[in-house]
Design a protein around this motif. Sequence first.
Motif, mmCIF file in Angstrom:
data_model
loop_
_atom_site.group_PDB
_atom_site.id
_atom_site.type_symbol
_atom_site.label_atom_id
_atom_site.label_comp_id
_atom_site.label_asym_id
_atom_site.label_seq_id
_atom_site.Cartn_x
_atom_site.Cartn_y
_atom_site.Cartn_z
ATOM 1 N N VAL A 8 0.899 -0.981 -0.160
ATOM 2 C CA VAL A 8 -0.014 0.091 0.004
ATOM 3 C C VAL A 8 1.006 1.355 -0.007
ATOM 4 O O VAL A 8 1.738 1.323 0.704
ATOM 5 C CB VAL A 8 -0.999 -0.039 1.348
ATOM 6 N N LEU A 9 0.685 2.301 -0.916
ATOM 7 C CA LEU A 9 1.239 3.365 -1.049
ATOM 8 C C LEU A 9 0.446 4.478 -0.473
ATOM 9 O O LEU A 9 -0.614 4.600 -0.839
ATOM 10 C CB LEU A 9 1.663 3.715 -2.285
ATOM 11 N N ILE A 10 0.775 5.176 0.630
ATOM 12 C CA ILE A 10 0.111 6.235 1.364
ATOM 13 C C ILE A 10 0.515 7.566 0.746
ATOM 14 O O ILE A 10 1.683 8.110 0.949
ATOM 15 C CB ILE A 10 0.104 6.178 2.782
ATOM 16 N N VAL A 11 -0.091 8.409 0.184
ATOM 17 C CA VAL A 11 0.160 9.556 -0.530
ATOM 18 C C VAL A 11 -0.649 10.593 0.491
ATOM 19 O O VAL A 11 -1.755 11.027 0.103
ATOM 20 C CB VAL A 11 -0.140 9.871 -2.073
ATOM 21 N N GLU A 12 0.353 11.347 1.108
ATOM 22 C CA GLU A 12 -0.335 12.324 2.014
ATOM 23 C C GLU A 12 0.555 13.388 2.430
ATOM 24 O O GLU A 12 1.827 13.146 2.941
ATOM 25 C CB GLU A 12 -0.820 11.245 3.408
ATOM 26 N N ASP A 13 0.257 14.650 1.994
ATOM 27 C CA ASP A 13 1.127 15.867 2.422
ATOM 28 C C ASP A 13 1.425 16.061 3.485
ATOM 29 O O ASP A 13 2.484 16.732 3.974
ATOM 30 C CB ASP A 13 0.987 16.989 1.446
ATOM 31 N N ALA A 33 4.737 5.284 2.697
ATOM 32 C CA ALA A 33 4.621 6.709 2.622
ATOM 33 C C ALA A 33 5.330 7.618 1.883
ATOM 34 O O ALA A 33 6.658 7.672 2.027
ATOM 35 C CB ALA A 33 4.035 7.268 4.085
ATOM 36 N N VAL A 34 4.620 8.522 1.171
ATOM 37 C CA VAL A 34 5.133 9.608 0.539
ATOM 38 C C VAL A 34 4.495 10.865 0.650
ATOM 39 O O VAL A 34 3.155 10.782 0.749
ATOM 40 C CB VAL A 34 5.254 9.355 -1.128
ATOM 41 N N HIS A 35 5.167 12.119 0.471
ATOM 42 C CA HIS A 35 4.285 13.360 1.110
ATOM 43 C C HIS A 35 4.015 14.231 -0.263
ATOM 44 O O HIS A 35 3.591 15.441 -0.008
ATOM 45 C CB HIS A 35 5.215 13.980 1.937
ATOM 46 N N ASN A 39 6.622 12.295 -6.007
ATOM 47 C CA ASN A 39 7.013 11.173 -5.419
ATOM 48 C C ASN A 39 6.107 10.050 -5.274
ATOM 49 O O ASN A 39 6.793 8.827 -5.466
ATOM 50 C CB ASN A 39 7.338 11.590 -3.841
ATOM 51 N N ALA A 40 4.967 10.094 -5.486
ATOM 52 C CA ALA A 40 3.888 9.293 -5.593
ATOM 53 C C ALA A 40 4.122 8.744 -6.940
ATOM 54 O O ALA A 40 4.242 7.327 -7.245
ATOM 55 C CB ALA A 40 2.380 9.689 -5.420
ATOM 56 N N LEU A 41 4.306 9.120 -7.846
ATOM 57 C CA LEU A 41 4.497 8.632 -9.262
ATOM 58 C C LEU A 41 5.833 8.107 -9.492
ATOM 59 O O LEU A 41 5.899 6.888 -9.946
ATOM 60 C CB LEU A 41 4.408 9.684 -10.418
ATOM 61 N N GLU A 42 6.850 8.526 -8.797
ATOM 62 C CA GLU A 42 8.199 7.772 -8.707
ATOM 63 C C GLU A 42 7.826 6.517 -7.891
ATOM 64 O O GLU A 42 8.779 5.456 -8.549
ATOM 65 C CB GLU A 42 9.178 8.558 -8.212
ATOM 66 N N ALA A 43 6.892 6.403 -6.933
ATOM 67 C CA ALA A 43 7.071 5.275 -6.082
ATOM 68 C C ALA A 43 6.165 4.284 -6.623
ATOM 69 O O ALA A 43 6.114 2.851 -6.360
ATOM 70 C CB ALA A 43 6.714 5.606 -4.597
ATOM 71 N N ILE A 44 5.202 4.623 -7.440
ATOM 72 C CA ILE A 44 4.042 3.510 -7.900
ATOM 73 C C ILE A 44 5.000 2.730 -9.093
ATOM 74 O O ILE A 44 5.510 3.050 -10.012
ATOM 75 C CB ILE A 44 2.732 4.145 -8.595
ATOM 76 N N ASP A 45 4.603 1.417 -8.946
ATOM 77 C CA ASP A 45 5.222 0.396 -9.882
ATOM 78 C C ASP A 45 4.103 -0.834 -9.861
ATOM 79 O O ASP A 45 3.252 -0.725 -9.156
ATOM 80 C CB ASP A 45 6.740 0.215 -9.716
ATOM 81 N N GLU A 46 4.786 -1.811 -10.544
ATOM 82 C CA GLU A 46 3.744 -2.871 -10.807
ATOM 83 C C GLU A 46 3.778 -3.720 -9.265
ATOM 84 O O GLU A 46 2.655 -4.339 -9.250
ATOM 85 C CB GLU A 46 4.302 -4.054 -11.873
ATOM 86 N N ASN A 47 4.326 -3.429 -8.291
ATOM 87 C CA ASN A 47 4.473 -3.897 -7.175
ATOM 88 C C ASN A 47 3.428 -3.147 -6.148
ATOM 89 O O ASN A 47 3.215 -3.882 -5.028
ATOM 90 C CB ASN A 47 5.742 -4.218 -6.351
ATOM 91 N N LEU A 53 -4.805 7.865 -1.638
ATOM 92 C CA LEU A 53 -4.261 8.978 -2.202
ATOM 93 C C LEU A 53 -5.070 10.278 -1.903
ATOM 94 O O LEU A 53 -6.380 10.382 -1.903
ATOM 95 C CB LEU A 53 -4.598 8.961 -3.824
ATOM 96 N N ASP A 54 -4.352 11.429 -1.093
ATOM 97 C CA ASP A 54 -5.030 12.565 -0.835
ATOM 98 C C ASP A 54 -5.171 13.466 -2.323
ATOM 99 O O ASP A 54 -4.564 13.285 -3.145
ATOM 100 C CB ASP A 54 -3.875 13.376 0.010
ATOM 101 N N ARG A 55 -6.404 14.144 -2.377
ATOM 102 C CA ARG A 55 -6.559 14.916 -3.478
ATOM 103 C C ARG A 55 -5.903 16.359 -3.517
ATOM 104 O O ARG A 55 -5.454 16.838 -4.666
ATOM 105 C CB ARG A 55 -8.180 15.253 -3.413
ATOM 106 N N ARG A 56 -5.933 16.918 -2.283
ATOM 107 C CA ARG A 56 -5.381 18.216 -2.234
ATOM 108 C C ARG A 56 -4.226 18.178 -1.421
ATOM 109 O O ARG A 56 -3.779 18.189 -0.450
ATOM 110 C CB ARG A 56 -6.384 19.082 -1.330
ATOM 111 N N MET A 57 -3.005 18.457 -2.669
ATOM 112 C CA MET A 57 -1.675 18.379 -2.176
ATOM 113 C C MET A 57 -0.864 19.738 -2.914
ATOM 114 O O MET A 57 -1.433 19.917 -3.910
ATOM 115 C CB MET A 57 -0.931 17.078 -2.512
ATOM 116 N N PRO A 58 0.063 20.292 -2.255
ATOM 117 C CA PRO A 58 0.819 21.373 -3.198
ATOM 118 C C PRO A 58 1.632 20.497 -4.006
ATOM 119 O O PRO A 58 1.986 19.495 -4.202
ATOM 120 C CB PRO A 58 1.847 21.960 -2.034
#
Length: 195
Positions: A8-13, A33-35, A39-47, A53-58
């Motif tokens: 699970v990838l947590i994308v939260e600023d 977790a990425v902030h 960084n989320a797009l770099e961390a997402i892969d086939e694994n 995913l938070d909607r509102r991030m800088p």
Amino acid sequence: MSPQSPTVLIVEDEPDLATLYAAWLEDVCEPTAVHDGSNALEAIDENVDIVLLDRRMPGLSGDAVLDTIREQQLECRVAMVTAIEPDFDIVEMGFDDYLVKPVSEDELIETIDRLRLRSAYDEQLQEFFALASKKVLLDSEKTTAERKASQEYARLEDRLAVLRVQVDETVEELLEGDGYRQLCRELSNEPLLED
């Protein structure tokens, strides 16, 4: 999605919130977790199996990250976990579930379990459950008058009706003969027991 614990990838600023989510989930999955969106797009892969995913991030918003995930046809399930109240724009978005902050530990764990189960379904059922989740959310957040006035909501109901018929036909076909037992064996990866 792997049969073991999902990744699970947590994308939260907000770092403290991301750390809390990871702590809540560490017994049921493999959280990272990425902030921010980049960084989320770099961390997402086939694994990666599931993205929270938070909607509102800088910088790169959660909506833009979601669009990229779907454009790249990544196989992960995505749950928006956000303070943004849902509006009719969610109908066209490619997420699988939507949680409005604040969320509890139980809500996150139930969401992970639900998305993991959905990953075992075929595309038709995945679309049906994603749209049904959106309808339930809009039904709870919007008035009857608002729903009747929305073209997006009308399209959502129409698509759900078509999918409901297709899903019913698929289930009927599975129940005929040995299709249902075969599907259950495939889902559970257990060998066939002799009758």
